[in-house]
Scaffold this motif. Sequence first.
Motif, PDB file in Angstrom:
ATOM      1  N   ASP A  65      21.782 -11.283  37.766  1.00  0.00           N
ATOM      2  CA  ASP A  65      21.779 -10.347  36.626  1.00  0.00           C
ATOM      3  C   ASP A  65      21.973 -10.982  35.214  1.00  0.00           C
ATOM      4  O   ASP A  65      22.491 -12.064  34.945  1.00  0.00           O
ATOM      5  N   LEU A  66      21.387 -10.301  34.360  1.00  0.00           N
ATOM      6  CA  LEU A  66      21.577 -10.595  32.802  1.00  0.00           C
ATOM      7  C   LEU A  66      22.843 -10.079  32.305  1.00  0.00           C
ATOM      8  O   LEU A  66      22.839  -8.814  32.488  1.00  0.00           O
ATOM      9  N   TYR A  67      23.567 -10.822  31.203  1.00  0.00           N
ATOM     10  CA  TYR A  67      24.675 -10.029  30.827  1.00  0.00           C
ATOM     11  C   TYR A  67      24.359 -10.295  28.938  1.00  0.00           C
ATOM     12  O   TYR A  67      24.136 -11.393  28.725  1.00  0.00           O
ATOM     13  N   LEU A  68      24.601  -9.307  28.660  1.00  0.00           N
ATOM     14  CA  LEU A  68      23.894  -8.973  27.056  1.00  0.00           C
ATOM     15  C   LEU A  68      25.454  -8.670  26.379  1.00  0.00           C
ATOM     16  O   LEU A  68      26.201  -7.722  26.614  1.00  0.00           O
ATOM     17  N   PRO A  69      25.596  -9.392  24.999  1.00  0.00           N
ATOM     18  CA  PRO A  69      26.775  -8.870  24.530  1.00  0.00           C
ATOM     19  C   PRO A  69      26.667  -7.319  23.748  1.00  0.00           C
ATOM     20  O   PRO A  69      25.583  -7.103  23.379  1.00  0.00           O
ATOM     21  N   ILE A  70      27.678  -6.921  23.573  1.00  0.00           N
ATOM     22  CA  ILE A  70      27.873  -5.557  23.007  1.00  0.00           C
ATOM     23  C   ILE A  70      28.364  -5.663  21.486  1.00  0.00           C
ATOM     24  O   ILE A  70      29.554  -6.003  21.555  1.00  0.00           O
ATOM     25  N   THR A  71      27.799  -5.259  20.563  1.00  0.00           N
ATOM     26  CA  THR A  71      28.470  -5.042  19.273  1.00  0.00           C
ATOM     27  C   THR A  71      29.149  -3.694  19.112  1.00  0.00           C
ATOM     28  O   THR A  71      28.652  -2.735  19.157  1.00  0.00           O
ATOM     29  N   ALA A  72      30.620  -4.018  19.007  1.00  0.00           N
ATOM     30  CA  ALA A  72      31.430  -2.775  19.002  1.00  0.00           C
ATOM     31  C   ALA A  72      31.814  -2.547  17.404  1.00  0.00           C
ATOM     32  O   ALA A  72      32.330  -3.229  16.726  1.00  0.00           O
ATOM     33  N   HIS A  73      31.188  -1.203  16.996  1.00  0.00           N
ATOM     34  CA  HIS A  73      31.644  -0.905  15.517  1.00  0.00           C
ATOM     35  C   HIS A  73      32.781  -0.135  15.516  1.00  0.00           C
ATOM     36  O   HIS A  73      32.817   1.033  15.939  1.00  0.00           O
ATOM     37  N   GLN A  74      33.549  -0.503  14.897  1.00  0.00           N
ATOM     38  CA  GLN A  74      34.851   0.151  14.828  1.00  0.00           C
ATOM     39  C   GLN A  74      35.108   1.075  13.535  1.00  0.00           C
ATOM     40  O   GLN A  74      34.288   1.081  12.505  1.00  0.00           O
ATOM     41  N   LEU A  75      35.891   2.278  13.526  1.00  0.00           N
ATOM     42  CA  LEU A  75      36.013   3.058  12.820  1.00  0.00           C
ATOM     43  C   LEU A  75      36.834   2.524  11.649  1.00  0.00           C
ATOM     44  O   LEU A  75      37.661   1.386  11.979  1.00  0.00           O
ATOM     45  N   PRO A  76      36.608   2.828  10.240  1.00  0.00           N
ATOM     46  CA  PRO A  76      37.651   2.489   9.119  1.00  0.00           C
ATOM     47  C   PRO A  76      39.078   2.275   9.427  1.00  0.00           C
ATOM     48  O   PRO A  76      39.533   3.244   9.795  1.00  0.00           O
ATOM     49  N   PRO A  77      39.711   1.294   9.108  1.00  0.00           N
ATOM     50  CA  PRO A  77      41.098   1.218   9.546  1.00  0.00           C
ATOM     51  C   PRO A  77      42.082   2.324   8.329  1.00  0.00           C
ATOM     52  O   PRO A  77      41.468   2.473   7.266  1.00  0.00           O
ATOM     53  N   GLU A  78      43.106   2.715   9.098  1.00  0.00           N
ATOM     54  CA  GLU A  78      44.204   3.713   8.159  1.00  0.00           C
ATOM     55  C   GLU A  78      45.345   2.882   8.211  1.00  0.00           C
ATOM     56  O   GLU A  78      45.854   2.705   9.026  1.00  0.00           O
TER      57      GLU A  78
ATOM     58  N   LEU B   4      18.878  -5.603  14.651  1.00  0.00           N
ATOM     59  CA  LEU B   4      18.905  -6.949  15.118  1.00  0.00           C
ATOM     60  C   LEU B   4      18.390  -7.084  16.597  1.00  0.00           C
ATOM     61  O   LEU B   4      18.296  -6.162  17.606  1.00  0.00           O
ATOM     62  N   ALA B   5      17.792  -8.417  17.012  1.00  0.00           N
ATOM     63  CA  ALA B   5      17.291  -8.628  18.469  1.00  0.00           C
ATOM     64  C   ALA B   5      17.997  -9.605  19.088  1.00  0.00           C
ATOM     65  O   ALA B   5      18.140 -10.709  18.309  1.00  0.00           O
ATOM     66  N   ILE B   6      18.663  -9.271  20.146  1.00  0.00           N
ATOM     67  CA  ILE B   6      19.239 -10.531  20.947  1.00  0.00           C
ATOM     68  C   ILE B   6      18.831 -10.559  22.459  1.00  0.00           C
ATOM     69  O   ILE B   6      18.714  -9.526  22.786  1.00  0.00           O
ATOM     70  N   LEU B   7      18.537 -11.674  22.989  1.00  0.00           N
ATOM     71  CA  LEU B   7      18.103 -11.741  24.288  1.00  0.00           C
ATOM     72  C   LEU B   7      18.713 -12.753  25.167  1.00  0.00           C
ATOM     73  O   LEU B   7      18.812 -14.019  24.582  1.00  0.00           O
ATOM     74  N   VAL B   8      19.430 -12.387  26.138  1.00  0.00           N
ATOM     75  CA  VAL B   8      20.323 -13.455  26.794  1.00  0.00           C
ATOM     76  C   VAL B   8      19.837 -13.320  28.234  1.00  0.00           C
ATOM     77  O   VAL B   8      19.471 -12.242  28.738  1.00  0.00           O
TER      78      VAL B   8
ATOM     79  N   GLU C 228      25.712  -5.387  31.729  1.00  0.00           N
ATOM     80  CA  GLU C 228      25.128  -5.878  33.031  1.00  0.00           C
ATOM     81  C   GLU C 228      23.685  -5.526  33.160  1.00  0.00           C
ATOM     82  O   GLU C 228      23.509  -4.171  33.356  1.00  0.00           O
ATOM     83  N   LEU C 229      22.433  -6.284  33.120  1.00  0.00           N
ATOM     84  CA  LEU C 229      21.285  -5.909  33.201  1.00  0.00           C
ATOM     85  C   LEU C 229      20.665  -6.592  34.342  1.00  0.00           C
ATOM     86  O   LEU C 229      20.883  -7.546  34.699  1.00  0.00           O
ATOM     87  N   SER C 230      20.026  -5.471  35.377  1.00  0.00           N
ATOM     88  CA  SER C 230      19.562  -6.020  36.696  1.00  0.00           C
ATOM     89  C   SER C 230      18.262  -6.364  36.343  1.00  0.00           C
ATOM     90  O   SER C 230      17.641  -7.295  37.142  1.00  0.00           O
ATOM     91  N   THR C 231      17.276  -6.034  35.139  1.00  0.00           N
ATOM     92  CA  THR C 231      16.086  -6.692  34.939  1.00  0.00           C
ATOM     93  C   THR C 231      16.137  -6.510  33.538  1.00  0.00           C
ATOM     94  O   THR C 231      16.904  -5.954  32.843  1.00  0.00           O
ATOM     95  N   PRO C 232      15.271  -7.356  32.703  1.00  0.00           N
ATOM     96  CA  PRO C 232      15.293  -7.444  31.259  1.00  0.00           C
ATOM     97  C   PRO C 232      14.915  -5.857  30.584  1.00  0.00           C
ATOM     98  O   PRO C 232      15.340  -5.516  29.505  1.00  0.00           O
ATOM     99  N   ASN C 233      14.507  -4.842  31.318  1.00  0.00           N
ATOM    100  CA  ASN C 233      14.288  -3.763  30.767  1.00  0.00           C
ATOM    101  C   ASN C 233      15.247  -2.529  31.707  1.00  0.00           C
ATOM    102  O   ASN C 233      14.970  -1.435  31.247  1.00  0.00           O
ATOM    103  N   THR C 234      16.446  -2.851  32.345  1.00  0.00           N
ATOM    104  CA  THR C 234      17.224  -2.010  32.886  1.00  0.00           C
ATOM    105  C   THR C 234      18.683  -2.358  32.713  1.00  0.00           C
ATOM    106  O   THR C 234      18.919  -3.271  33.060  1.00  0.00           O
TER     107      THR C 234
END
Length: 263
Positions: A38-51, A11-15, A65-71
Amino acid sequence: MRLRVAIGSVLAILVSAIAISTAALKAPGKRPARQIGDLYLPITAHQLPPENGVVPVELKCEKAELSTPNTIKKLSCVIKNNATKYIAAVTLNIFVTLEKEGKTSTDSSFLTIDTFVHPDFRGEHENNLIPPKGERPFQDLPTTYDGAVIKGLAVSVDYVEFKDNSTAGPNRSGSRIIIDIREGAAKYKRWLVQKYHQGGKSINAILPLLEKDQPIPYESGIQNGDQQQGAIFYRNYARKTYQAKGAGGLTKHLEHSNTTVNK
């Protein structure tokens, strides 16, 4: 050590975030002055299957936190141990979605925390294990992608090693990375013990080898970046042991040939 491989498109996200000067807004007849922050980009956290309805090792991430769109300036996550047993090591898999010249790709890397690394360290730092209900932070180093724009970020738990040697996670590369780190530490200690004996069992003869700016020698048998990280760990551990406990504290380890690797 970061391991990077191209694995395809996601997926592509740009904030973007733009700070507007309040003072400029109040000044009549002037266009608002705009300051790029600074740019702030959400992080998708993929969890382990529940037990039994509980995720055994829970992953929580702040916005990157991004200092530039490529950093990436800062990428921080925390793992929480929801299991009933102690955690010895964890590897996270980081996925960065990039766009370059109209094409989208994904860069993959790994972050590892190993509370053991080497038997010498384990014997003195048993409390480093992550206990049930305990948490441990992960932070990645700043990273720049030349000529690309960062469009999305995702993190998943790749591998968990518990104190009782049971494991969890898909284990794409985690166990291999941990084994290599521990092997690198063991190889470096074997080399250091050899130098210690060649120097007439003089601590002063090997102290220059422990300085931070000293490269890991080829003759130690290090074969890859993860093993090098393990070697650097043991070098730093040996130096700090000497600084904290003197020659006797370091000699104790050099006279004891425990260089086995916990797999």
